[in-house]
Design an enzyme around this catalytic site. Structure first.
Site: not given
Length: 197
Positions: A9, A79
């Site tokens: 990202h 994550e």
């Protein structure tokens, strides 16, 4: 078989400060949004037949701005759960644990809803995600793209190449980049890494 494209990202305030950002939903900065838009030109070079994204807004927004707004949300792309180290920098952790290393030591336990993950647990999630990728690749000649996070994608890369999760330490991954895992003579290879337009 098609390629596996990995997209970290775009930039966030915590990626700038070095704070461990697992479950916290930190938005993209303006620069992070620009990075995400620019990724579209790299992804556009491939025939993408399947796209998956982490549930975190920073990954979902990156997917949307990069032209993959239909990416399927998959919790296995989240994550690393940093447990008690969420929001803490490595420098701060080293004050009390000078030899600490995420990829071998894991994290200190956190609250019950975010207890933290060991490198092996992250590796298990990566393996589950790779099974989904392989299923998607088996039904197409195109590529699959994953929108996710730095530490998780590093572990996933290690697992794709046949290494233990701790080997993810050797694959530094910058924000707003595209990397490609492919095949050579039937074996998985690292084809390109940390590309920006």
């Amino acid at each position: 078989m098609g390629d596996l494209l990995l997209v970290r990202h775009g930039e966030t305030e915590w990626s700038l400060s070095g704070q461990h950002t697992g479950w916290s939903d930190i938005p993209l900065t303006d620069r992070g949004r620009e990075q995400a838009r620019s990724i579209a030109s790299l992804i556009g070079k491939y025939r993408v037949d399947a796209a998956f994204t982490s549930p975190r807004s920073r990954a979902r927004e990156t997917a949307e701005l990069a032209g993959c707004g239909d990416a399927r949300v998959d919790p296995d792309l989240a994550e690393w759960d940093y447990g008690a180290y969420e929001g803490i920098t490595t420098v701060e952790i080293h004050r009390t644990r000078p030899d600490w290393f995420l990829f071998t030591d894991g994290v200190a336990p956190g609250p019950s809803e975010h207890p933290g993950e060991s490198p092996e647990q992250v590796g298990e999630r990566a393996d589950r995600m790779l099974a989904k990728v392989d299923a998607a690749l088996a039904n197409t000649e195109g590529s699959v793209v994953l929108f996710a996070h730095g530490h998780f994608l590093r572990v996933l890369t290690a697992r794709r190449l046949g290494f233990p999760p701790a080997a993810g330490a050797h694959f530094q991954l910058a924000t707003g980049t595209v990397s490609r895992l492919g095949y050579e003579h039937g074996r998985p290879v690292l084809a390109t890494w940390n590309l920006r337009p």
